[in-house]
Design a protein around this motif. Structure first.
Motif, PDB file in Angstrom:
ATOM      1  N   ASP A   1       9.374   7.400   5.449  1.00 44.55           N
ATOM      2  CA  ASP A   1       9.467   6.827   6.792  1.00 44.55           C
ATOM      3  C   ASP A   1       8.128   6.892   7.520  1.00 44.55           C
ATOM      4  OD1 ASP A   1      12.129   6.130   6.571  1.00 44.55           O
ATOM      5  OD2 ASP A   1      12.863   7.984   7.476  1.00 44.55           O
ATOM      6  N   ARG A   2       7.414   7.990   7.360  1.00 42.22           N
ATOM      7  CA  ARG A   2       6.100   8.117   7.994  1.00 42.22           C
ATOM      8  C   ARG A   2       5.126   7.097   7.387  1.00 42.22           C
ATOM      9  NH1 ARG A   2       4.558   8.525  11.667  1.00 42.22           N
ATOM     10  NH2 ARG A   2       2.565   9.558  11.238  1.00 42.22           N
ATOM     11  N   GLY A   3       5.195   6.928   6.071  1.00 41.98           N
ATOM     12  CA  GLY A   3       4.313   5.975   5.422  1.00 41.98           C
ATOM     13  C   GLY A   3       4.590   4.546   5.852  1.00 41.98           C
ATOM     14  N   ILE A   4       5.860   4.185   5.958  1.00 43.49           N
ATOM     15  CA  ILE A   4       6.222   2.837   6.395  1.00 43.49           C
ATOM     16  C   ILE A   4       5.775   2.606   7.832  1.00 43.49           C
ATOM     17  CG2 ILE A   4       8.181   1.357   6.981  1.00 43.49           C
ATOM     18  CD1 ILE A   4       7.490   1.354   4.019  1.00 43.49           C
TER      19      ILE A   4
ATOM     20  N   PRO B   1      -8.703   1.578   2.346  1.00 46.10           N
ATOM     21  CA  PRO B   1      -8.620   2.502   3.488  1.00 46.10           C
ATOM     22  C   PRO B   1      -7.180   2.854   3.867  1.00 46.10           C
ATOM     23  CG  PRO B   1     -10.227   0.774   3.918  1.00 46.10           C
ATOM     24  CD  PRO B   1      -9.478   0.367   2.684  1.00 46.10           C
ATOM     25  N   LEU B   2      -6.286   1.881   3.762  1.00 48.48           N
ATOM     26  CA  LEU B   2      -4.879   2.144   4.064  1.00 48.48           C
ATOM     27  C   LEU B   2      -4.255   3.056   3.015  1.00 48.48           C
ATOM     28  CD1 LEU B   2      -2.554   1.641   5.950  1.00 48.48           C
ATOM     29  CD2 LEU B   2      -2.130  -0.540   4.787  1.00 48.48           C
ATOM     30  N   PHE B   3      -4.636   2.886   1.748  1.00 48.37           N
ATOM     31  CA  PHE B   3      -4.147   3.780   0.703  1.00 48.37           C
ATOM     32  C   PHE B   3      -4.578   5.219   0.985  1.00 48.37           C
ATOM     33  CE2 PHE B   3      -4.338   0.007  -2.473  1.00 48.37           C
ATOM     34  CZ  PHE B   3      -3.111  -0.447  -2.011  1.00 48.37           C
ATOM     35  N   ARG B   4      -5.828   5.392   1.440  1.00 50.07           N
ATOM     36  CA  ARG B   4      -6.302   6.744   1.770  1.00 50.07           C
ATOM     37  C   ARG B   4      -5.518   7.329   2.942  1.00 50.07           C
ATOM     38  NH1 ARG B   4     -11.396   4.438   0.585  1.00 50.07           N
ATOM     39  NH2 ARG B   4     -11.798   4.032   2.805  1.00 50.07           N
ATOM     40  N   THR B   5      -5.171   6.480   3.904  1.00 52.42           N
ATOM     41  CA  THR B   5      -4.381   6.944   5.040  1.00 52.42           C
ATOM     42  C   THR B   5      -3.016   7.438   4.584  1.00 52.42           C
ATOM     43  OG1 THR B   5      -5.497   5.422   6.562  1.00 52.42           O
ATOM     44  CG2 THR B   5      -3.341   6.241   7.230  1.00 52.42           C
ATOM     45  N   LEU B   6      -2.384   6.705   3.673  1.00 53.35           N
ATOM     46  CA  LEU B   6      -1.094   7.127   3.130  1.00 53.35           C
ATOM     47  C   LEU B   6      -1.216   8.440   2.364  1.00 53.35           C
ATOM     48  CD1 LEU B   6       0.309   3.722   1.807  1.00 53.35           C
ATOM     49  CD2 LEU B   6       1.098   4.989   3.810  1.00 53.35           C
ATOM     50  N   GLU B   7      -2.245   8.542   1.536  1.00 48.31           N
ATOM     51  CA  GLU B   7      -2.460   9.786   0.785  1.00 48.31           C
ATOM     52  C   GLU B   7      -2.635  10.965   1.735  1.00 48.31           C
ATOM     53  OE1 GLU B   7      -5.004  10.249  -2.529  1.00 48.31           O
ATOM     54  OE2 GLU B   7      -4.941   8.136  -3.092  1.00 48.31           O
TER      55      GLU B   7
ATOM     56  N   TYR C   1      11.179   2.663   0.271  1.00 48.58           N
ATOM     57  CA  TYR C   1      11.526   1.692   1.307  1.00 48.58           C
ATOM     58  C   TYR C   1      10.879   0.373   0.923  1.00 48.58           C
ATOM     59  CZ  TYR C   1      12.612  -0.260   5.881  1.00 48.58           C
ATOM     60  OH  TYR C   1      13.129  -1.028   6.893  1.00 48.58           O
ATOM     61  N   VAL C   2      11.649  -0.701   1.007  1.00 45.49           N
ATOM     62  CA  VAL C   2      11.140  -2.035   0.766  1.00 45.49           C
ATOM     63  C   VAL C   2      10.965  -2.710   2.117  1.00 45.49           C
ATOM     64  CG1 VAL C   2      11.641  -4.280  -0.233  1.00 45.49           C
ATOM     65  CG2 VAL C   2      12.133  -2.229  -1.528  1.00 45.49           C
ATOM     66  N   LEU C   3       9.740  -3.046   2.447  1.00 46.75           N
ATOM     67  CA  LEU C   3       9.392  -3.660   3.722  1.00 46.75           C
ATOM     68  C   LEU C   3       9.247  -5.169   3.537  1.00 46.75           C
ATOM     69  CD1 LEU C   3       8.482  -3.393   6.704  1.00 46.75           C
ATOM     70  CD2 LEU C   3       6.154  -2.975   5.848  1.00 46.75           C
ATOM     71  N   GLY C   4      10.042  -5.929   4.286  1.00 47.26           N
ATOM     72  CA  GLY C   4       9.998  -7.379   4.150  1.00 47.26           C
ATOM     73  C   GLY C   4      10.534  -7.823   2.802  1.00 47.26           C
ATOM     74  N   ASP C   5      10.163  -9.018   2.397  1.00 49.12           N
ATOM     75  CA  ASP C   5      10.551  -9.506   1.085  1.00 49.12           C
ATOM     76  C   ASP C   5       9.299  -9.649   0.218  1.00 49.12           C
ATOM     77  OD1 ASP C   5       9.247 -11.760   2.000  1.00 49.12           O
ATOM     78  OD2 ASP C   5      11.042 -13.003   2.121  1.00 49.12           O
ATOM     79  N   HIS C   6       9.475 -10.250  -0.950  1.00 54.11           N
ATOM     80  CA  HIS C   6       8.357 -10.405  -1.870  1.00 54.11           C
ATOM     81  C   HIS C   6       7.743 -11.796  -1.714  1.00 54.11           C
ATOM     82  CE1 HIS C   6       6.178 -10.310  -5.773  1.00 54.11           C
ATOM     83  NE2 HIS C   6       6.112  -9.025  -5.491  1.00 54.11           N
ATOM     84  N   ARG C   7       7.320 -12.047  -0.472  1.00 55.16           N
ATOM     85  CA  ARG C   7       6.679 -13.332  -0.149  1.00 55.16           C
ATOM     86  C   ARG C   7       7.572 -14.513  -0.514  1.00 55.16           C
ATOM     87  NH1 ARG C   7       2.498 -13.927   3.096  1.00 55.16           N
ATOM     88  NH2 ARG C   7       1.514 -15.495   1.761  1.00 55.16           N
TER      89      ARG C   7
ATOM     90  N   TRP D   1       6.250  -2.248  -0.782  1.00 55.54           N
ATOM     91  CA  TRP D   1       7.210  -1.331  -1.394  1.00 55.54           C
ATOM     92  C   TRP D   1       6.516   0.012  -1.541  1.00 55.54           C
ATOM     93  CZ3 TRP D   1       6.849   0.977  -6.380  1.00 55.54           C
ATOM     94  CH2 TRP D   1       7.965   1.732  -6.747  1.00 55.54           C
ATOM     95  N   LEU D   2       7.107   1.047  -0.952  1.00 53.39           N
ATOM     96  CA  LEU D   2       6.548   2.400  -0.981  1.00 53.39           C
ATOM     97  C   LEU D   2       7.577   3.337  -1.576  1.00 53.39           C
ATOM     98  CD1 LEU D   2       4.307   4.431  -0.130  1.00 53.39           C
ATOM     99  CD2 LEU D   2       5.475   4.613   2.083  1.00 53.39           C
ATOM    100  N   SER D   3       7.182   4.103  -2.598  1.00 56.38           N
ATOM    101  CA  SER D   3       8.128   5.014  -3.248  1.00 56.38           C
ATOM    102  C   SER D   3       7.512   6.398  -3.404  1.00 56.38           C
ATOM    103  CB  SER D   3       8.547   4.477  -4.622  1.00 56.38           C
ATOM    104  OG  SER D   3       7.498   4.627  -5.561  1.00 56.38           O
TER     105      SER D   3
END
Length: 332
Positions: free
Chosen positions: A176-179, A50-56, A199-205, A191-193
């Motif tokens: 920026d809107r996606g983040i 559902p979040l992927f659809r929101t981004l799309e 933009y890299v949000l946070g770290d890789h766990r 990570w969103l490109s």
């Protein structure tokens, strides 16, 4: 800006090394939008579809708003009508024009969305460039001073030959809107490109994300790999959209002064706090060239850059304090 190798480094256009074990909670999705490839990787304990659809949907909305190739987009309508009478546009579009005007002033005209007055004459798919006379006529209509930002979100062009294109800032804004949407959904690691913007949000766990800057002369190669977290990144390169004509590389990063491709640099990567600024700055530095471009970056807080020139020499903004290296040049 204090440079911390484990927290801030650069990204490219972007080849990302997601060297990680396979966890069910890491979820990925890719789709095509804005003339390029979008990609997201995020950590979520629940299905992220559902979040992927929101981004799309959000990026499709922005494409409908800002694309010069969508006939009924606000941008396309502004290009057709703004020279005849003032046009009322959305507040969102108006703010992007204001931001573009800010960078026009900051860069002494290097960042100029009216480059499209000449840029629309190039056909990169068919490998066609305008002849000298057509280009000379078109460049007379370049200059963001021809755009009047009026009250009540109205815009007027003073020159009927002027066109705009937000290709140097729109993808950064979309990131920026996606983040913002990911954060609102409680996502802390992602990570969103979108093309050369990310933009890299946070770290890789528990460890940084490993991101590579693409080699500008080897589509499958990496110029350098860098660990990053919580940073916006944008790369402008002469390899992203181009063709070769009479031995010359004709690419999409156009000088507002000449209407022609800029030739000193081949890759510029900028990182800063948000993607809309990183996007505009990577384009600006590419056009300004090494000396003026780095001088600009060094004046800005929380902003870094890596530049690669035609000879493969790598240069850094002062805050990175890295030794100069080279990337092996290769023929086209």
């Amino acid at each position: 800006m204090a440079f911390r190798p484990s927290a801030r480094l650069l990204a490219g256009s972007l080849l990302v090394a997601l060297c990680m074990p396979v966890f069910a909670q890491w979820q990925q999705h890719q789709w095509d939008i804005m003339g390029t490839r979008a990609s997201v990787t995020l950590w979520s304990p629940t299905p992220a579809a559902p979040l992927f659809r929101t981004l799309e949907n959000e990026m499709a909305r922005l494409n409908q708003l800002l694309s010069p190739w969508v006939e009924d987009s606000e941008l396309a309508q502004l290009n057709r009508l703004a020279a005849s009478k003032p046009q009322t546009i959305s507040a969102e579009f108006y703010r992007l024009l204001e931001r573009s005007a800010h960078y026009y002033q900051l860069t002494d005209g290097a960042f100029d969305i009216t480059f499209a007055s000449a840029g629309h004459l190039y056909d990169y798919r068919k490998g066609k460039a305008p002849d000298a006379q057509a280009l000379k006529r078109a460049t007379r209509h370049i200059g963001a001073s021809r755009i009047a930002l009026l009250d009540n979100h109205q815009v007027r062009f003073s020159d009927p030959g002027t066109r705009i294109d937000l290709g140097g800032i729109a993808k950064g804004y979309a990131i920026d809107r996606g983040i913002a949407l990911l954060k609102a959904a409680g996502v802390e690691h992602a990570w969103l490109s979108l093309g050369g913007d990310s933009y890299v949000l946070g770290d890789h766990r528990g460890r940084p994300w490993e991101v590579g800057i693409q080699h500008p002369r080897d589509r499958s190669g990496i110029a350098m790999r860098l660990p990053i977290s919580d940073v916006a990144m944008s790369t402008s390169g002469d390899y992203q959209r181009y063709f070769i004509q009479d031995g010359e590389r004709i690419h999409h990063i156009i000088s507002p002064k000449t209407g022609k491709s800029v030739g000193e640099l081949v890759s510029v990567t900028v990182l800063c706090d948000n993607s809309v600024d990183a996007d505009a700055l990577s384009t600006s530095v590419f056009i300004l060239g090494k000396e003026k471009g780095l001088a600009l970056i060094d004046r800005l807080p929380n902003t870094s850059a890596i530049l690669i020139d035609q000879h493969g020499k790598v240069s850094y903004s002062n805050d990175l304090a890295a030794p100069a290296t080279t990337t092996p040049p290769s023929s086209d």
